[in-house]
Motif scaffolding. Structure first.
Motif, PDB file in Angstrom:
ATOM      1  N   TRP A  89       0.853  -1.191   0.000  1.00 34.53           N
ATOM      2  CA  TRP A  89       0.000   0.000   0.000  1.00 34.53           C
ATOM      3  C   TRP A  89       0.885   1.236   0.000  1.00 34.53           C
ATOM      4  CZ3 TRP A  89      -2.110   2.131   5.136  1.00 34.53           C
ATOM      5  CH2 TRP A  89      -2.962   3.213   4.927  1.00 34.53           C
ATOM      6  N   THR A  90       0.705   2.099  -0.995  1.00 34.66           N
ATOM      7  CA  THR A  90       1.387   3.391  -1.057  1.00 34.66           C
ATOM      8  C   THR A  90       0.365   4.458  -0.728  1.00 34.66           C
ATOM      9  OG1 THR A  90       2.845   2.541  -2.786  1.00 34.66           O
ATOM     10  CG2 THR A  90       2.758   4.930  -2.512  1.00 34.66           C
ATOM     11  N   PHE A  91       0.718   5.337   0.234  1.00 32.84           N
ATOM     12  CA  PHE A  91      -0.236   6.339   0.707  1.00 32.84           C
ATOM     13  C   PHE A  91       0.507   7.596   1.139  1.00 32.84           C
ATOM     14  CE2 PHE A  91       1.177   3.784   4.199  1.00 32.84           C
ATOM     15  CZ  PHE A  91       1.240   4.617   5.310  1.00 32.84           C
ATOM     16  N   SER A  92      -0.241   8.650   1.390  1.00 32.03           N
ATOM     17  CA  SER A  92       0.332   9.909   1.880  1.00 32.03           C
ATOM     18  C   SER A  92      -0.060  10.105   3.330  1.00 32.03           C
ATOM     19  CB  SER A  92      -0.175  11.100   1.064  1.00 32.03           C
ATOM     20  OG  SER A  92       0.311  11.018  -0.245  1.00 32.03           O
ATOM     21  N   GLU A  93       0.923  10.554   4.112  1.00 33.37           N
ATOM     22  CA  GLU A  93       0.673  10.869   5.515  1.00 33.37           C
ATOM     23  C   GLU A  93       1.516  12.081   5.875  1.00 33.37           C
ATOM     24  OE1 GLU A  93       0.127   7.885   8.961  1.00 33.37           O
ATOM     25  OE2 GLU A  93       2.259   8.424   8.984  1.00 33.37           O
ATOM     26  N   ASN A  94       0.871  13.126   6.345  1.00 29.93           N
ATOM     27  CA  ASN A  94       1.574  14.365   6.697  1.00 29.93           C
ATOM     28  C   ASN A  94       2.444  14.872   5.545  1.00 29.93           C
ATOM     29  OD1 ASN A  94       0.454  14.261   9.303  1.00 29.93           O
ATOM     30  ND2 ASN A  94       2.126  12.944   9.998  1.00 29.93           N
ATOM     31  N   ASN A  95       1.876  14.912   4.337  1.00 29.61           N
ATOM     32  CA  ASN A  95       2.565  15.379   3.131  1.00 29.61           C
ATOM     33  C   ASN A  95       3.809  14.562   2.778  1.00 29.61           C
ATOM     34  OD1 ASN A  95       0.695  17.408   2.618  1.00 29.61           O
ATOM     35  ND2 ASN A  95       1.732  18.805   4.039  1.00 29.61           N
ATOM     36  N   THR A  96       3.870  13.332   3.277  1.00 27.62           N
ATOM     37  CA  THR A  96       4.976  12.436   2.959  1.00 27.62           C
ATOM     38  C   THR A  96       4.410  11.153   2.384  1.00 27.62           C
ATOM     39  OG1 THR A  96       6.249  13.311   4.816  1.00 27.62           O
ATOM     40  CG2 THR A  96       6.962  11.205   3.922  1.00 27.62           C
ATOM     41  N   LYS A  97       4.981  10.688   1.274  1.00 26.99           N
ATOM     42  CA  LYS A  97       4.578   9.404   0.695  1.00 26.99           C
ATOM     43  C   LYS A  97       5.162   8.290   1.547  1.00 26.99           C
ATOM     44  CE  LYS A  97       2.522   9.613  -3.437  1.00 26.99           C
ATOM     45  NZ  LYS A  97       1.325   8.897  -3.785  1.00 26.99           N
ATOM     46  N   LYS A  98       4.326   7.290   1.841  1.00 24.40           N
ATOM     47  CA  LYS A  98       4.767   6.143   2.629  1.00 24.40           C
ATOM     48  C   LYS A  98       4.304   4.862   1.964  1.00 24.40           C
ATOM     49  CE  LYS A  98       5.139   8.305   7.112  1.00 24.40           C
ATOM     50  NZ  LYS A  98       4.920   8.090   8.542  1.00 24.40           N
ATOM     51  N   VAL A  99       4.892   3.772   2.391  1.00 24.65           N
ATOM     52  CA  VAL A  99       4.529   2.461   1.871  1.00 24.65           C
ATOM     53  C   VAL A  99       4.449   1.486   3.041  1.00 24.65           C
ATOM     54  CG1 VAL A  99       6.909   1.762   1.367  1.00 24.65           C
ATOM     55  CG2 VAL A  99       5.025   0.759   0.075  1.00 24.65           C
ATOM     56  N   ALA A 100       3.527   0.569   2.961  1.00 28.20           N
ATOM     57  CA  ALA A 100       3.362  -0.443   4.007  1.00 28.20           C
ATOM     58  C   ALA A 100       2.884  -1.744   3.380  1.00 28.20           C
ATOM     59  CB  ALA A 100       2.351   0.031   5.044  1.00 28.20           C
ATOM     60  N   THR A 101       3.227  -2.842   4.032  1.00 29.07           N
ATOM     61  CA  THR A 101       2.703  -4.141   3.624  1.00 29.07           C
ATOM     62  C   THR A 101       1.374  -4.342   4.330  1.00 29.07           C
ATOM     63  OG1 THR A 101       4.941  -4.996   3.376  1.00 29.07           O
ATOM     64  CG2 THR A 101       3.164  -6.618   3.545  1.00 29.07           C
ATOM     65  N   VAL A 102       0.316  -4.495   3.555  1.00 29.96           N
ATOM     66  CA  VAL A 102      -1.021  -4.674   4.110  1.00 29.96           C
ATOM     67  C   VAL A 102      -1.294  -6.153   4.373  1.00 29.96           C
ATOM     68  CG1 VAL A 102      -3.482  -4.311   3.708  1.00 29.96           C
ATOM     69  CG2 VAL A 102      -1.839  -2.620   2.914  1.00 29.96           C
ATOM     70  N   VAL A 103      -0.900  -7.026   3.441  1.00 28.49           N
ATOM     71  CA  VAL A 103      -1.108  -8.463   3.568  1.00 28.49           C
ATOM     72  C   VAL A 103       0.174  -9.163   3.134  1.00 28.49           C
ATOM     73  CG1 VAL A 103      -2.463 -10.446   2.774  1.00 28.49           C
ATOM     74  CG2 VAL A 103      -3.574  -8.233   3.061  1.00 28.49           C
ATOM     75  N   ARG A 104       0.562 -10.159   3.906  1.00 27.08           N
ATOM     76  CA  ARG A 104       1.757 -10.943   3.571  1.00 27.08           C
ATOM     77  C   ARG A 104       1.367 -12.317   3.031  1.00 27.08           C
ATOM     78  NH1 ARG A 104       6.243  -8.629   5.406  1.00 27.08           N
ATOM     79  NH2 ARG A 104       6.137  -7.257   7.201  1.00 27.08           N
ATOM     80  N   GLN A 105       2.083 -12.745   2.023  1.00 29.77           N
ATOM     81  CA  GLN A 105       2.050 -14.107   1.499  1.00 29.77           C
ATOM     82  C   GLN A 105       0.647 -14.642   1.208  1.00 29.77           C
ATOM     83  OE1 GLN A 105       4.451 -16.625   3.933  1.00 29.77           O
ATOM     84  NE2 GLN A 105       6.206 -15.292   3.817  1.00 29.77           N
ATOM     85  N   ALA A 106      -0.142 -13.842   0.527  1.00 22.46           N
ATOM     86  CA  ALA A 106      -1.495 -14.261   0.140  1.00 22.46           C
ATOM     87  C   ALA A 106      -1.416 -15.060  -1.159  1.00 22.46           C
ATOM     88  CB  ALA A 106      -2.385 -13.037  -0.037  1.00 22.46           C
ATOM     89  N   GLU A 107      -2.286 -16.036  -1.296  1.00 24.39           N
ATOM     90  CA  GLU A 107      -2.301 -16.877  -2.497  1.00 24.39           C
ATOM     91  C   GLU A 107      -3.128 -16.231  -3.599  1.00 24.39           C
ATOM     92  OE1 GLU A 107      -3.842 -21.238  -4.046  1.00 24.39           O
ATOM     93  OE2 GLU A 107      -3.996 -20.753  -1.917  1.00 24.39           O
ATOM     94  N   VAL A 108      -2.553 -16.173  -4.809  1.00 27.41           N
ATOM     95  CA  VAL A 108      -3.287 -15.678  -5.973  1.00 27.41           C
ATOM     96  C   VAL A 108      -4.217 -16.792  -6.440  1.00 27.41           C
ATOM     97  CG1 VAL A 108      -3.093 -14.891  -8.373  1.00 27.41           C
ATOM     98  CG2 VAL A 108      -1.419 -14.118  -6.663  1.00 27.41           C
ATOM     99  N   LEU A 109      -5.512 -16.456  -6.569  1.00 24.42           N
ATOM    100  CA  LEU A 109      -6.512 -17.421  -7.026  1.00 24.42           C
ATOM    101  C   LEU A 109      -6.748 -17.343  -8.522  1.00 24.42           C
ATOM    102  CD1 LEU A 109      -9.138 -17.018  -4.152  1.00 24.42           C
ATOM    103  CD2 LEU A 109      -7.471 -18.860  -4.431  1.00 24.42           C
ATOM    104  N   SER A 110      -6.771 -16.112  -9.057  1.00 20.19           N
ATOM    105  CA  SER A 110      -7.000 -15.952 -10.494  1.00 20.19           C
ATOM    106  C   SER A 110      -6.433 -14.627 -10.966  1.00 20.19           C
ATOM    107  CB  SER A 110      -8.493 -16.031 -10.836  1.00 20.19           C
ATOM    108  OG  SER A 110      -9.174 -14.903 -10.341  1.00 20.19           O
ATOM    109  N   VAL A 111      -6.174 -14.560 -12.257  1.00 20.17           N
ATOM    110  CA  VAL A 111      -5.709 -13.332 -12.905  1.00 20.17           C
ATOM    111  C   VAL A 111      -6.609 -13.088 -14.096  1.00 20.17           C
ATOM    112  CG1 VAL A 111      -3.801 -12.174 -14.077  1.00 20.17           C
ATOM    113  CG2 VAL A 111      -3.317 -13.726 -12.181  1.00 20.17           C
TER     114      VAL A 111
END
Length: 176
Positions: A89-111
């Motif tokens: 997840w890329t987001f803005s906080e206090n006029n600063t761009k930040k990045v965080a991992t929202v979910v780890r190691q999730a399985e892809v079901l379809s594309v």
């Protein structure tokens, strides 16, 4: 399919659209769209080329979420059914761009709606969707993060041991 049996029936009792014995081979890769009694005649309206939702094999406590990706956020098509990904997840906080991992190691079901993709990469001609298996809590995180920023995927090594998702994503800025 070995579960199908041929029923000898009078022509006047065969419903319109019934799958006849001589046609059964052309319907081998189709799916039944609803419950059918053992002695019921299968008709074309009972069949579909799309797998039913139950075919995704979502265990209790899990949900399927779909995000839109492009060639960059979808790892150039390397995220395909069966692979594991982190949702970033890329987001803005206090006029600063930040990045965080929202979910780890999730399985892809379809594309793009496809569950069984041959080859090493999925060709991405433009934006497409990726459906991912996550916990109910992680589904809520994904939806909230989607509304507040941008989501992308990172591919996880198949040899990496599974780790649970974090309770709350920490944000990193470029200086971290």
């Amino acid at each position: 399919n070995e579960n199908l049996k041929i029923i000898n029936e009078e022509q006047s009792r065969v419903p319109n659209g019934a799958i006849l014995a001589r046609e059964k081979l052309q319907y081998l890769n189709y799916y039944i769209t609803r419950s059918i009694n053992p002695d019921q005649i299968i008709t074309r309206e009972n069949l579909s080329t799309f797998q039913p939702l139950s075919a995704l094999k979502i265990p209790p406590g899990y949900r399927a979420v779909t995000i839109t990706v492009d060639s960059r956020s979808g790892i150039e098509g390397w995220a395909k059914p069966g692979t594991r990904v982190d949702i970033i997840w890329t987001f803005s906080e206090n006029n600063t761009k930040k990045v965080a991992t929202v979910v780890r190691q999730a399985e892809v079901l379809s594309v793009g709606g496809a569950r069984g993709i041959e080859g090493e990469r999925v060709e991405m001609g433009g934006p497409t969707t990726v459906t991912i298996k996550v916990t109910e809590q992680d589904a809520k995180k994904v939806e909230l993060a989607r509304s507040l920023g941008e989501l992308s995927l990172t591919l996880v090594s198949p040899e990496e041991p599974e780790r649970p998702s974090m309770d709350s994503p920490e944000g990193l800025d470029i200086r971290s």
